[in-house]
Design an enzyme around this catalytic site. Structure first.
Site, PDB file in Angstrom:
ATOM      1  N   LYS A 309     -65.292 -25.454  -1.800  1.00 29.43           N
ATOM      2  CA  LYS A 309     -64.402 -24.799  -0.831  1.00 29.43           C
ATOM      3  C   LYS A 309     -65.162 -24.320   0.415  1.00 29.43           C
ATOM      4  CE  LYS A 309     -60.550 -23.036  -3.547  1.00 29.43           C
ATOM      5  NZ  LYS A 309     -59.793 -21.852  -3.916  1.00 29.43           N
ATOM      6  N   ASP A 346     -54.695 -20.403   0.315  1.00 32.31           N
ATOM      7  CA  ASP A 346     -54.753 -19.349  -0.709  1.00 32.31           C
ATOM      8  C   ASP A 346     -54.141 -18.043  -0.198  1.00 32.31           C
ATOM      9  OD1 ASP A 346     -55.814 -20.795  -2.784  1.00 32.31           O
ATOM     10  OD2 ASP A 346     -57.898 -20.336  -2.289  1.00 32.31           O
ATOM     11  N   ALA A 373     -61.343 -16.186  -3.300  1.00 29.08           N
ATOM     12  CA  ALA A 373     -59.916 -15.874  -3.473  1.00 29.08           C
ATOM     13  C   ALA A 373     -59.618 -14.466  -2.967  1.00 29.08           C
ATOM     14  CB  ALA A 373     -59.532 -16.016  -4.938  1.00 29.08           C
TER      15      ALA A 373
HETATM   16  P1  NAP Z   1     -65.643 -16.496  -6.755  1.00 29.65           P
HETATM   17  O1  NAP Z   1     -65.747 -16.844  -5.315  1.00 29.65           O
HETATM   18  O2  NAP Z   1     -66.687 -16.990  -7.708  1.00 29.65           O
HETATM   19  O3  NAP Z   1     -65.610 -14.905  -6.847  1.00 29.65           O
HETATM   20  C1  NAP Z   1     -65.583 -14.245  -8.071  1.00 29.65           C
HETATM   21  C2  NAP Z   1     -65.463 -12.753  -7.845  1.00 29.65           C
HETATM   22  O4  NAP Z   1     -65.245 -12.160  -9.127  1.00 29.65           O
HETATM   23  C3  NAP Z   1     -66.710 -12.124  -7.267  1.00 29.65           C
HETATM   24  O5  NAP Z   1     -66.341 -11.066  -6.433  1.00 29.65           O
HETATM   25  C4  NAP Z   1     -67.434 -11.600  -8.498  1.00 29.65           C
HETATM   26  O6  NAP Z   1     -68.178 -10.423  -8.250  1.00 29.65           O
HETATM   27  C5  NAP Z   1     -66.283 -11.216  -9.394  1.00 29.65           C
HETATM   28  N1  NAP Z   1     -66.668 -11.317 -10.797  1.00 29.65           N
HETATM   29  C6  NAP Z   1     -67.081 -12.435 -11.439  1.00 29.65           C
HETATM   30  N2  NAP Z   1     -67.325 -12.144 -12.727  1.00 29.65           N
HETATM   31  C7  NAP Z   1     -67.089 -10.823 -12.892  1.00 29.65           C
HETATM   32  C8  NAP Z   1     -67.164  -9.937 -13.997  1.00 29.65           C
HETATM   33  N3  NAP Z   1     -67.548 -10.373 -15.212  1.00 29.65           N
HETATM   34  N4  NAP Z   1     -66.827  -8.651 -13.812  1.00 29.65           N
HETATM   35  C9  NAP Z   1     -66.429  -8.216 -12.599  1.00 29.65           C
HETATM   36  N5  NAP Z   1     -66.349  -8.997 -11.506  1.00 29.65           N
HETATM   37  C10 NAP Z   1     -66.662 -10.300 -11.664  1.00 29.65           C
HETATM   38  O7  NAP Z   1     -64.270 -16.959  -7.387  1.00 29.65           O
HETATM   39  P2  NAP Z   1     -62.859 -17.147  -6.609  1.00 29.65           P
HETATM   40  O8  NAP Z   1     -62.749 -18.521  -6.110  1.00 29.65           O
HETATM   41  O9  NAP Z   1     -62.720 -16.021  -5.658  1.00 29.65           O
HETATM   42  O10 NAP Z   1     -61.822 -17.018  -7.806  1.00 29.65           O
HETATM   43  C11 NAP Z   1     -61.578 -15.778  -8.446  1.00 29.65           C
HETATM   44  C12 NAP Z   1     -60.444 -15.928  -9.442  1.00 29.65           C
HETATM   45  O11 NAP Z   1     -59.242 -16.254  -8.784  1.00 29.65           O
HETATM   46  C13 NAP Z   1     -60.679 -17.044 -10.453  1.00 29.65           C
HETATM   47  O12 NAP Z   1     -60.270 -16.601 -11.720  1.00 29.65           O
HETATM   48  C14 NAP Z   1     -59.783 -18.155  -9.980  1.00 29.65           C
HETATM   49  O13 NAP Z   1     -59.343 -18.976 -11.040  1.00 29.65           O
HETATM   50  C15 NAP Z   1     -58.626 -17.373  -9.390  1.00 29.65           C
HETATM   51  N6  NAP Z   1     -57.892 -18.152  -8.386  1.00 29.65           N
HETATM   52  C16 NAP Z   1     -56.585 -18.404  -8.639  1.00 29.65           C
HETATM   53  C17 NAP Z   1     -55.859 -19.117  -7.715  1.00 29.65           C
HETATM   54  C18 NAP Z   1     -54.409 -19.417  -8.002  1.00 29.65           C
HETATM   55  O14 NAP Z   1     -53.858 -20.318  -7.357  1.00 29.65           O
HETATM   56  N7  NAP Z   1     -53.763 -18.698  -8.892  1.00 29.65           N
HETATM   57  C19 NAP Z   1     -56.453 -19.581  -6.527  1.00 29.65           C
HETATM   58  C20 NAP Z   1     -57.795 -19.281  -6.298  1.00 29.65           C
HETATM   59  C21 NAP Z   1     -58.509 -18.566  -7.252  1.00 29.65           C
HETATM   60  P3  NAP Z   1     -69.725 -10.439  -7.842  1.00 29.65           P
HETATM   61  O15 NAP Z   1     -69.750 -10.454  -6.336  1.00 29.65           O
HETATM   62  O16 NAP Z   1     -70.247  -9.191  -8.426  1.00 29.65           O
HETATM   63  O17 NAP Z   1     -70.323 -11.670  -8.447  1.00 29.65           O
END
Ligand code: NAP
Length: 523
Positions: A309, A346, A373
């Site tokens: 992305k 998104d 996200a």
């Molecule tokens: P990302 O860029 O990897 O970001 C993950 C975020 O979650 C970071 O801020 C990270 O914090 C935090 N995190 C990860 N593991 C954690 C834990 N064990 N405890 C607390 N915080 C934690 O991922 P993303 O693309 O933003 O996606 C995030 C979520 O949204 C995913 O579950 C994804 O499947 C979902 N999503 C859903 C849709 C939909 O269409 N429904 C679309 C996009 C994303 P740190 O900075 O501390 O690492």
């Protein structure tokens, strides 16, 4: 139907064969033929994989009965030797004998591999060809390479169809296969596609390039080649019967993509809105591979998912303001000028489900997480005038995001004292079967709790929020709305949201049921 007296070449002119041949296997002849019977309602083109039987010759009387009873069915007999990637342990002479008998039993096509054919006398192959159309097949289980050389060797042996199946180790290998088919299908009747998870797109797109037909599996558990798709998926999801040179190609690209629900939701939308398009899954293990593939396949639109992305942004010709602010792109469209334009849907995926329920101006929203996200949510909400608070496990990214979006950060201990209109989980905590929650019960004080996670459909956070009296918004709504916006960008048509929601809900519930059945089996 006895097969002896036919002019097979005339009867099996490429255009007259169905586009999908279903490979049938069985542990014994009765099971194989029963399976064939069960397929007849939707499939008139079958391949009997005789090599899967311990004693293939014993199936022939049953196959004769079957072909006599169903004269409209076209059947291929294959008895591939182990040395060529099949399961038959017998000699070349035995393979030929079985195929001759299969032809006499009514199989109108027989498949023989190049390694075997080169060791046969021309008369042996001529004899076979007198009673069935001959498919000469070549498999490379390691790579997609030297296709022209392979074809040159193959065409030295007279056959009705030349089948080349190779392993894809990159998505670009699909392009190599498709270019090869496009170039040679005028001179020869070719069947060609790539095996393996990375070769899946060729099983659909090779038909568009000129492959006479493609192969499908009866079911997930009965695949006869790696990456094979089920006949139901090829017809139902990918609408293979309608794919032609004018079909627009769309895909989700990422690593991994095998479990993506995007093909189900997008193909359903394309079908509902009668768009001549097909939506596939591109499993690209590197960005370089993805970009090479995008340059050469006439892809009209891409959904970009993890991990590309952000890294794809510098390679796009232009991006919308959301992509620029968020620094991540989840949607690419190829414009008529050939340029690639990036969008981020998104933010729309977060905002639309909320706007359907409430006024966002001055709403107090807590976003958990500061990844891609979360950034989409924060910028989307700020644009609508919401008052946004960010809480992230690591303070640095939260502060950076808050600065660029003019939002605020908060510390976890402060949560107990605060209440919000909306809490949004933009972390992966609670995904899959972890049963975890990013917040404790006493930290959930909000009218609405929105979890971006959609697998499982109801996360622990959402269960706790419901118990605390909040209204919940499941991640599936975000998934549908971000996909709907992609559909609008690509096609210029309003997205059939209800249909998309229905299809994806069904797919998710089927996934949950399959998982539960698997777990129950283990016990
Ligand atoms: P990302 O860029 O990897 O970001 C993950 C975020 O979650 C970071 O801020 C990270 O914090 C935090 N995190 C990860 N593991 C954690 C834990 N064990 N405890 C607390 N915080 C934690 O991922 P993303 O693309 O933003 O996606 C995030 C979520 O949204 C995913 O579950 C994804 O499947 C979902 N999503 C859903 C849709 C939909 O269409 N429904 C679309 C996009 C994303 P740190 O900075 O501390 O690492």
């Amino acid at each position: 139907m006895a097969a002896a007296s036919n002019n097979f070449v005339a009867r099996f002119r490429p255009l007259r064969l169905p586009r999908v041949c279903v490979a049938v296997i069985g542990s014994d002849p009765a099971e194989m033929v029963e399976k064939a019977e069960s397929l007849l309602r939707d499939n008139t083109f079958l391949e009997f994989r005789l090599d899967y039987l311990p004693r293939p010759a014993l199936a022939l009387p049953k196959i004769r009965q079957f072909t006599e009873f169903h004269p409209h069915v076209i059947a291929i007999a294959t008895c591939r030797r182990a040395a060529s990637g099949g399961k038959f342990k017998g000699s070349i002479a035995s393979e030929l004998d079985i195929l001759n008998k299969a032809a006499a039993a009514g199989c109108q096509l027989v498949d023989i591999e190049l390694q075997t054919a080169v060791r046969c006398k021309p008369q042996q192959l001529e004899r076979l060809r007198a009673s069935a159309a001959l498919i000469l097949s070549f498999h490379d289980f390691h790579a997609t390479r030297k296709l022209e050389q392979a074809l040159e060797k193959m065409v030295a042996i007279p056959a009705d169809f030349y089948k080349l199946v190779t392993n894809a180790t990159t998505v670009y290998d699909n392009v190599v296969m498709m270019k090869f088919i496009e170039k040679n299908s005028d001179q020869h009747s070719l069947i060609g596609f790539c095996m393996g998870e990375q070769g899946i797109i060729s099983r659909v797109l090779s038909l568009r390039a000129g492959s006479v037909f493609t192969f499908a599996a009866v079911s997930e558990d009965e695949k006869t080649g790696p990456g094979q798709i089920t006949a139901q998926e090829l017809r139902g999801t990918f609408r293979i019967e309608q794919v032609d040179a004018a079909t627009r190609v769309y895909a989700v690209a990422g690593d991994p993509v095998a479990h993506s629900l995007s093909p189900a939701i997008m193909n359903a939308a394309l079908r509902r809105e009668t768009v001549n398009g097909v939506y596939l899954a591109l499993h690209a293990k590197t960005l370089k591979d993805l970009l090479a593939c995008v340059r050469d396949i006439p892809i009209h639109g891409l959904s970009i998912t993890m991990p590309y992305k952000e890294s794809i942004v510098p390679h796009l010709d232009n991006t919308d303001s959301h992509t620029t602010k968020i620094g991540a792109c989840n949607t690419v469209v190829r414009a008529q000028d050939g340029n690639l334009y990036g969008f981020n849907t998104d933010a729309v995926g977060v905002v639309r489900p909320l706007q359907a329920r409430m006024e966002l101006e001055n709403a107090k929203v807590l976003v958990l997480g500061a990844g891609g996200a979360a950034r989409a949510a924060v910028f989307g909400l700020k644009e609508r005038g919401a008052e946004v608070y960010i809480l992230n496990r690591t303070p640095g990214p939260a502060q950076k995001l808050a600065r660029s979006a003019r939002a605020r950060t908060i510390k976890r201990p402060d949560l107990k004292k605060l209440s919000f209109d909306v809490i949004i989980n933009a972390t992966p905590v609670g995904m899959g079967n972890t049963h975890e929650s990013p917040l404790n019960e006493n930290e959930i004080k909000a009218h609405y709790v929105f979890d971006m996670i959609y697998d499982p459909p109801e996360t622990r956070l959402l269960k706790m929020a419901k118990a605390a009296g909040a209204e919940v918004i499941p991640g599936i709504e975000m998934f549908v709305h971000q996909a709907a916006r992609q559909f609008e960008i690509w096609t210029g048509k309003p997205a059939p949201i209800d249909e998309m929601l229905r299809v994806v809900t069904l797919a998710l519930h089927e996934r949950v049921a399959a998982h539960q059945a698997k777990e129950a089996k283990k016990k």
